[in-house]
Design an enzyme around this catalytic site. Structure first.
Site, short mmCIF file in Angstrom:
data_model
loop_
_atom_site.label_atom_id
_atom_site.label_comp_id
_atom_site.label_asym_id
_atom_site.label_seq_id
_atom_site.Cartn_x
_atom_site.Cartn_y
_atom_site.Cartn_z
N ASP A 136 6.07 4.36 4.73
CA ASP A 136 7.00 3.40 5.31
C ASP A 136 6.98 2.06 4.56
O ASP A 136 7.75 1.16 4.90
CB ASP A 136 6.74 3.20 6.81
CG ASP A 136 5.30 2.81 7.13
OD1 ASP A 136 4.38 3.36 6.50
OD2 ASP A 136 5.10 1.96 8.02
N ASP A 169 -0.35 -3.59 6.22
CA ASP A 169 -0.78 -3.37 7.60
C ASP A 169 -2.26 -3.69 7.66
O ASP A 169 -3.00 -3.41 6.72
CB ASP A 169 -0.60 -1.90 7.97
CG ASP A 169 0.84 -1.41 7.83
OD1 ASP A 169 1.73 -2.20 7.50
OD2 ASP A 169 1.05 -0.21 7.99
N HIS A 172 6.81 -4.90 12.03
CA HIS A 172 6.16 -3.58 11.94
C HIS A 172 5.93 -3.03 13.34
O HIS A 172 4.86 -2.54 13.69
CB HIS A 172 4.83 -3.70 11.18
CG HIS A 172 4.31 -2.38 10.67
ND1 HIS A 172 3.43 -1.60 11.39
CD2 HIS A 172 4.56 -1.69 9.54
CE1 HIS A 172 3.14 -0.51 10.70
NE2 HIS A 172 3.82 -0.53 9.57
N HIS A 194 0.84 -1.20 0.00
CA HIS A 194 0.00 0.00 0.00
C HIS A 194 0.87 1.24 0.00
O HIS A 194 2.10 1.15 0.14
CB HIS A 194 -0.98 -0.02 1.18
CG HIS A 194 -0.34 0.10 2.54
ND1 HIS A 194 0.60 -0.79 3.01
CD2 HIS A 194 -0.52 1.02 3.54
CE1 HIS A 194 0.96 -0.43 4.24
NE2 HIS A 194 0.30 0.67 4.58
N HIS A 208 1.30 3.87 2.03
CA HIS A 208 1.84 4.61 3.17
C HIS A 208 3.36 4.57 3.03
O HIS A 208 3.95 3.54 2.67
CB HIS A 208 1.39 4.00 4.50
CG HIS A 208 -0.01 4.41 4.88
ND1 HIS A 208 -0.80 3.68 5.74
CD2 HIS A 208 -0.75 5.50 4.51
CE1 HIS A 208 -1.97 4.31 5.89
NE2 HIS A 208 -1.96 5.40 5.15
#
Lengths: 305, 305
Positions: free
Chosen positions: A66, A212, A270, A62, A64
Site C-alpha cells: 500500500d 508506518d 493511514h 517501505h 508494503h
C-alpha cells in the site's frame, strides 16, 4: 512561497471504497516530491490535477504494497508521456530489483534515468541536499524496514539592507559574503557588523513524514520542531492491542509524538478501512484531546507548510 | 444461467481520467474469472460491487503494465481479507518470479495457494477444464508474447425425456449414459434410439478475449462462432500506421475479425487516451459499419453471453 503538502491517498493496507492507499506530494521550491506511491497514485494525480512536471523526486518509506504498488505504473507512464529528465528515487535497496524485473519482462524502455538513493531503515541519513531543500531519513519501527523522512527548505540567505550597504559604500563583489553572514572590513580597516548590513531571512519550513510505525518516542529528535508532521494513525486507542500487534499507532499516540516533538501542525492518516468517512471524526477528536492542532489527511486537501 | 461479462477497466497504456486499464470479469457457472488486472482493478471491483467470493481464476494476457500491475495488490488484499481458497493463475511464466519477489521483500505471507498455469504466447493450448467451463489459449501478435483466451461452457448433458423413459421402463442406473448420448438396449434386445429418450441441451456459450494484437486473421479459427468476442480497438482507422507500429488494431480491423469469425456480438475496448468519452462514438461507428452488432466496453457495463 511556502511549501504545499497535497494529500493523494490516505488509506491503509485493506482498500476502502472512498480512500486510496498512501501517497502525498510536497511542492517545495521548483520541485515536487512524491512520498509513497500506493496503487492508483497515477490516476489520483491525474484526477487532482497534479502534473508530472517538476516531479523529480520520489521517496518510498517501505515495501508494503500500500506504499509502493503504484510506483512502476507511474514510472512507466512518465516514460510513455515523453519524460527524459532523470528521477531521484529514495527508498529501500530492493526497489531497484523489482523495477528492473518488471521493466525487463515487459520489454519496456524508460526514456529517463532513475537515480536510486538507498535507504536502509536502520540508520539516520542526510540522504539528499539540493539548492532548495534537504531530505533526511530516520528509522521507524515497523514489521519490515521502514523509513521516515524529514524535508526542510535550505536556509535562505540573509536579506541585504540596501540603505546600509550604500551608506558604507560597500562594493558589489562583497554582497555574496555579507548575505552569507560575514561582517564587512573596509579598506580603511573599519569593521561593519553583519547585523547592521542584513536582516533575518524568512525561517526555513520543515515537514516530516512518519508511516508506518508503532508508537516510538525515539523518533522525536528527528522530527523536532517541524511545521507539519504527518504521522500515521491507523486506529483509535480502544484498538491499541491491534496497533501494537501490527506495529501501527493510535490517534492518541500520534498526538503524543506531535506534542513531544513540539511540531506546528499534526496531520493524521493511514486510516484502517474499518473507519468510514463519518467515523474519521473519532480519530480526529482523540488526537485533538492530546494535541489540538491536528487535521485529517483527506484526499485532495492541501496544507501550507 | 448465461455467463455474464462485466467490464472493469477499458483504457490503454496511457491513463485517461475517466478510464481504468484493462480488466474484465466473466461470471460463469459458480465461478468468476478475472481477465487482465490493470492498476486499480481491486478498487474498481470494490466500487462495482464485485466480491472476491468465487473469484478463483485469473487470466493475464501479457506483461505490459496496463494488463497486470494491479495483480499483486489484489492478491495481497485477498489474503488480508482472509482468503484460504487457492487461486488458479493463467499467465506468462515470469509472473511467478515477479509475484514471489514482491511477496519476499514485503515479508508478506499469502494464506492461500497460487496454482500457476503457464502460457507461452506461442502455442495454442487447452489450458484448463473444469466441470463448468474450458479455457483455451491462443497466440496474439503483439510487441511481447501475448495470449488470447477462449472460455466456453462445458456442454450440458442431454435433457432426459421423462415420458419416453417411463414408457420404455428404463432403470434409473441407465440415465447417466443416456444423458451422455447413449442409446438404450433393453433386456429383450430392443434398441431405443437416444433421440427418442432425450432432447438437445441449451447450447454452450462461448466468449473470447483478444488484447493486445495487431490485425491478425490467423486467430479466426480460435475464436470462430463465439457468442461474444472482446477485441481491442485502440485506434480509429485514420491512425492505422500507428496501430501497426505499436501492434494494435483499429476499430475497423476488430470488426473485420468479428465478421470473419462469425461471432454473435463484438465488444471493443482498450481505447487510446486520445479519445474522450464523447469521441468513443467514432470508434463504435467505424466498427458498426463493418460489423453492426458491436458495443463499447464501458466500465460498469454487463453483457449476457
Amino acid at each position: 512561497m511556502n511549501p504545499e503538502l497535497h494529500i493523494i491517498g490516505t488509506g491503509s493496507a485493506t482498500p476502502a471504497r472512498e480512500r486510496h492507499p498512501s501517497a502525498q506530494v510536497l511542492k517545495i521550491g521548483s520541485s515536487k516530491i512524491l512520498i509513497d506511491c500506493g496503487e492508483g497514485t497515477q490516476l489520483q494525480l491525474l484526477k487532482l490535477g497534479i502534473r508530472h512536471t517538476g516531479l523529480d523526486f520520489i521517496c518510498i518509506s517501505h515495501l508494503h504494497g500500500d506504499h509502493y504498488f503504484g510506483l512502476i505504473g507511474l514510472l512507466s507512464t512518465m516514460s510513455l508521456m515523453g519524460r527524459t529528465q532523470s528521477i531521484t528515487l529514495i527508498g529501500p535497496p530492493e526497489l531497484k530489483e523489482i523495477l528492473e524485473l518488471q521493466i525487463k519482462v515487459g520489454n519496456m524502455h524508460l526514456n529517463y534515468e532513475i537515480i536510486h538513493l538507498k535507504t536502509d531503515g536502520i540508520h539516520a541519513q542526510d540522504i539528499l541536499t539540493t539548492d532548495e531543500f534537504k531530505i533526511s531519513c530516520f528509522p521507524l519501527k515497523h514489521r519490515i524496514h521502514c523509513t521516515g523522512f524529514r524535508i526542510e527548505e535550505t536556509p535562505s540567505q540573509r536579506h541585504l539592507n540596501i540603505d546600509a550597504v550604500k551608506l558604507y559604500d560597500i562594493p558589489i563583489n562583497h554582497y555574496k559574503a555579507i548575505k552569507a553572514g560575514a561582517d564587512y572590513l573596509s579598506p580603511s580597516g573599519e569593521r561593519i557588523d553583519n547585523a547592521i548590513l542584513t536582516s533575518d531571512p524568512a525561517p526555513s519550513r520543515a515537514f516530516a513524514y512518519c508511516s508506518d510505525t508503532i508508537f516510538d518516542p525515539s523518533i522525536v529528535p528527528f522530527i523536532e520542531g517541524v511545521d507539519i508532521l504527518y504521522h500515521e494513525s491507523t486506529y483509535t486507542k480502544d484498538l491499541i492491542d491491534r496497533a501494537n500487534l501490527y506495529f501501527h499507532s493510535t490517534a492518541e499516540q500520534a498526538a503524543t509524538i506531535a506534542q513531544l516533538a513540539g511540531v506546528g501542525l499534526l496531520i493524521i492518516g493511514h486510516f484502517s478501512s474499518r473507519y468510514d468517512s463519518d467515523s474519521l471524526q473519532l480519530l480526529l477528536d482523540e488526537a485533538r484531546t492530546q494535541f489540538p492542532n491536528t487535521e485529517l489527511a483527506i484526499e485532495g486537501r492541501v496544507f501550507l507548510v
